[in-house]
Design a protein around this motif. Structure first.
Motif, mmCIF file in Angstrom:
data_model
loop_
_atom_site.group_PDB
_atom_site.id
_atom_site.type_symbol
_atom_site.label_atom_id
_atom_site.label_comp_id
_atom_site.label_asym_id
_atom_site.label_seq_id
_atom_site.Cartn_x
_atom_site.Cartn_y
_atom_site.Cartn_z
ATOM 1 N N THR A 196 1.225 -1.299 0.086
ATOM 2 C CA THR A 196 0.248 0.317 0.213
ATOM 3 C C THR A 196 0.965 1.254 -0.182
ATOM 4 O O THR A 196 1.850 1.201 0.172
ATOM 5 N N PRO A 256 1.065 7.482 3.026
ATOM 6 C CA PRO A 256 0.118 8.870 3.301
ATOM 7 C C PRO A 256 0.816 9.717 1.555
ATOM 8 O O PRO A 256 1.134 10.192 1.819
ATOM 9 N N VAL A 280 -5.740 12.187 7.638
ATOM 10 C CA VAL A 280 -6.154 11.023 7.943
ATOM 11 C C VAL A 280 -4.670 9.751 7.721
ATOM 12 O O VAL A 280 -3.547 9.489 7.428
ATOM 13 N N SER A 281 -4.583 9.944 9.391
ATOM 14 C CA SER A 281 -3.162 8.521 9.440
ATOM 15 C C SER A 281 -3.714 7.707 10.151
ATOM 16 O O SER A 281 -4.762 7.699 11.083
ATOM 17 N N GLU A 282 -3.559 6.547 10.152
ATOM 18 C CA GLU A 282 -5.126 4.837 10.603
ATOM 19 C C GLU A 282 -3.378 4.924 11.507
ATOM 20 O O GLU A 282 -2.219 5.014 11.242
ATOM 21 N N VAL A 283 -4.416 4.674 12.938
ATOM 22 C CA VAL A 283 -2.925 3.868 13.343
ATOM 23 C C VAL A 283 -3.567 2.848 14.299
ATOM 24 O O VAL A 283 -4.667 2.164 14.760
ATOM 25 N N GLN A 284 -2.757 1.709 14.517
ATOM 26 C CA GLN A 284 -3.386 0.424 14.830
ATOM 27 C C GLN A 284 -2.719 0.205 16.234
ATOM 28 O O GLN A 284 -1.780 0.110 16.376
ATOM 29 N N GLU A 285 -3.589 0.462 17.589
ATOM 30 C CA GLU A 285 -3.384 -0.002 18.716
ATOM 31 C C GLU A 285 -4.042 -1.062 19.501
ATOM 32 O O GLU A 285 -4.900 -1.395 18.273
#
Length: 76
Positions: A32, A35, A45-50
């Motif tokens: 992928t 950004p 927008v940013s995706e955070v994997q918690e």
């Protein structure tokens, strides 16, 4: 030589399909992209994997009570 034009068209379509398939199957095609920069004045927008359990542990009832909304930009 009457059927020559349809044969050439079919051959070109086959070559185009083969090239498209080769591009789609490249190893780096599955990655992928990072950004892209937001346009001036846009939203980013940013995706955070918690870990969900870590988030639940952090947001204690006391922290939730003292939480404040994030600052939001106002429309001009």
């Amino acid at each position: 030589m009457k059927g020559s034009a349809p044969r050439k068209l079919l051959l070109l379509a086959g070559v185009a399909a083969a090239i498209a398939g080769a591009i789609a199957l490249r190893p780096d095609a599955a990655e992928t992209p990072g950004p892209s920069p937001a346009p001036d004045g846009g939203t980013s927008v940013s995706e955070v994997q918690e870990d969900p359990s870590a988030v639940q542990e952090y947001w204690t009832p006391e922290r939730m009570e003292n939480a404040e909304p994030a600052p939001m930009e106002e429309d001009d």
